[in-house]
Design a protein around this motif. Sequence first.
Motif, PDB file in Angstrom:
ATOM      1  N   HIS A  79      45.435  41.125  46.261  1.00 51.61           N
ATOM      2  CA  HIS A  79      45.943  40.597  44.992  1.00 51.61           C
ATOM      3  C   HIS A  79      44.998  41.018  43.869  1.00 51.61           C
ATOM      4  O   HIS A  79      43.869  40.555  43.765  1.00 51.61           O
ATOM      5  CB  HIS A  79      46.066  39.069  45.008  1.00 51.61           C
ATOM      6  N   VAL A  80      45.483  41.936  43.062  1.00 51.74           N
ATOM      7  CA  VAL A  80      44.787  42.403  41.864  1.00 51.74           C
ATOM      8  C   VAL A  80      45.787  42.191  40.738  1.00 51.74           C
ATOM      9  O   VAL A  80      46.906  42.702  40.809  1.00 51.74           O
ATOM     10  CB  VAL A  80      44.402  43.896  42.001  1.00 51.74           C
ATOM     11  N   PRO A  81      45.432  41.432  39.696  1.00 47.80           N
ATOM     12  CA  PRO A  81      46.410  41.110  38.657  1.00 47.80           C
ATOM     13  C   PRO A  81      47.021  42.309  37.929  1.00 47.80           C
ATOM     14  O   PRO A  81      48.193  42.280  37.576  1.00 47.80           O
ATOM     15  CB  PRO A  81      45.632  40.240  37.674  1.00 47.80           C
ATOM     16  N   ASP A  82      46.227  43.354  37.709  1.00 48.55           N
ATOM     17  CA  ASP A  82      46.758  44.512  36.988  1.00 48.55           C
ATOM     18  C   ASP A  82      45.867  45.721  37.226  1.00 48.55           C
ATOM     19  O   ASP A  82      44.817  45.628  37.857  1.00 48.55           O
ATOM     20  CB  ASP A  82      46.924  44.224  35.497  1.00 48.55           C
ATOM     21  N   VAL A  83      46.292  46.847  36.700  1.00 52.36           N
ATOM     22  CA  VAL A  83      45.623  48.130  36.922  1.00 52.36           C
ATOM     23  C   VAL A  83      44.181  48.155  36.420  1.00 52.36           C
ATOM     24  O   VAL A  83      43.371  48.935  36.902  1.00 52.36           O
ATOM     25  CB  VAL A  83      46.457  49.281  36.303  1.00 52.36           C
ATOM     26  N   GLY A  84      43.825  47.294  35.506  1.00 49.62           N
ATOM     27  CA  GLY A  84      42.480  47.291  34.947  1.00 49.62           C
ATOM     28  C   GLY A  84      41.465  46.430  35.683  1.00 49.62           C
ATOM     29  O   GLY A  84      40.287  46.444  35.356  1.00 49.62           O
ATOM     30  N   GLN A  85      41.883  45.705  36.687  1.00 49.07           N
ATOM     31  CA  GLN A  85      40.994  44.748  37.351  1.00 49.07           C
ATOM     32  C   GLN A  85      40.092  45.341  38.424  1.00 49.07           C
ATOM     33  O   GLN A  85      38.966  44.899  38.574  1.00 49.07           O
ATOM     34  CB  GLN A  85      41.813  43.609  37.965  1.00 49.07           C
ATOM     35  N   ASP A  86      40.583  46.272  39.202  1.00 47.63           N
ATOM     36  CA  ASP A  86      39.803  46.824  40.310  1.00 47.63           C
ATOM     37  C   ASP A  86      40.143  48.308  40.448  1.00 47.63           C
ATOM     38  O   ASP A  86      41.154  48.658  41.054  1.00 47.63           O
ATOM     39  CB  ASP A  86      40.119  46.073  41.602  1.00 47.63           C
ATOM     40  N   PRO A  87      39.295  49.187  39.902  1.00 43.80           N
ATOM     41  CA  PRO A  87      39.601  50.615  39.938  1.00 43.80           C
ATOM     42  C   PRO A  87      39.807  51.161  41.348  1.00 43.80           C
ATOM     43  O   PRO A  87      40.622  52.069  41.544  1.00 43.80           O
ATOM     44  CB  PRO A  87      38.391  51.265  39.270  1.00 43.80           C
ATOM     45  N   GLY A  88      39.106  50.628  42.332  1.00 46.19           N
ATOM     46  CA  GLY A  88      39.280  51.102  43.704  1.00 46.19           C
ATOM     47  C   GLY A  88      40.662  50.810  44.241  1.00 46.19           C
ATOM     48  O   GLY A  88      41.315  51.686  44.822  1.00 46.19           O
ATOM     49  N   VAL A  89      41.131  49.587  44.048  1.00 41.88           N
ATOM     50  CA  VAL A  89      42.474  49.208  44.506  1.00 41.88           C
ATOM     51  C   VAL A  89      43.521  49.964  43.694  1.00 41.88           C
ATOM     52  O   VAL A  89      44.517  50.458  44.249  1.00 41.88           O
ATOM     53  CB  VAL A  89      42.676  47.677  44.417  1.00 41.88           C
ATOM     54  N   SER A  90      43.297  50.083  42.399  1.00 33.31           N
ATOM     55  CA  SER A  90      44.247  50.810  41.552  1.00 33.31           C
ATOM     56  C   SER A  90      44.349  52.273  41.984  1.00 33.31           C
ATOM     57  O   SER A  90      45.450  52.820  42.084  1.00 33.31           O
ATOM     58  CB  SER A  90      43.830  50.737  40.078  1.00 33.31           C
ATOM     59  N   GLY A  91      43.207  52.901  42.250  1.00 31.23           N
ATOM     60  CA  GLY A  91      43.205  54.299  42.672  1.00 31.23           C
ATOM     61  C   GLY A  91      43.898  54.497  44.008  1.00 31.23           C
ATOM     62  O   GLY A  91      44.660  55.452  44.194  1.00 31.23           O
ATOM     63  N   ARG A  92      43.628  53.602  44.946  1.00 32.76           N
ATOM     64  CA  ARG A  92      44.263  53.694  46.270  1.00 32.76           C
ATOM     65  C   ARG A  92      45.777  53.523  46.156  1.00 32.76           C
ATOM     66  O   ARG A  92      46.545  54.243  46.793  1.00 32.76           O
ATOM     67  CB  ARG A  92      43.662  52.645  47.206  1.00 32.76           C
TER      68      ARG A  92
END
Length: 116
Positions: free
Chosen positions: A46-59
Amino acid sequence: MAACVFCLIVAGHAPADVVREWGDVIAIRPLNPVTPGHVLVIPHTHVPDVGQDPGVSGRTMACAAELAAILPAANVITSKGTAATQTVAHLHLHIVPRTAGDALPLPWTPQQHTAG
């Protein structure tokens, strides 16, 4: 606070039409696709949006890129915040297949704006 619908889906506690699964990301068909083949790519975390966790967003983007690679044309879209049209506070990317003349406007295309 209401449970996150995407967290419920990735946990297997809510139904979804699953298109593809990776160990940490899932792709599902949305309830109201805007074009045939429209899918949502959602991280298990659970990451609220693209700006919260670059690793999860990138994956999550890497998984979306795998699906988009097989399409001749597509939009890959995510939103950050309600002002940017985000309606579920869990990172998700839309892969929207496109065809010439499909007339699907994007939020920033001129036909979406009215004179004020």
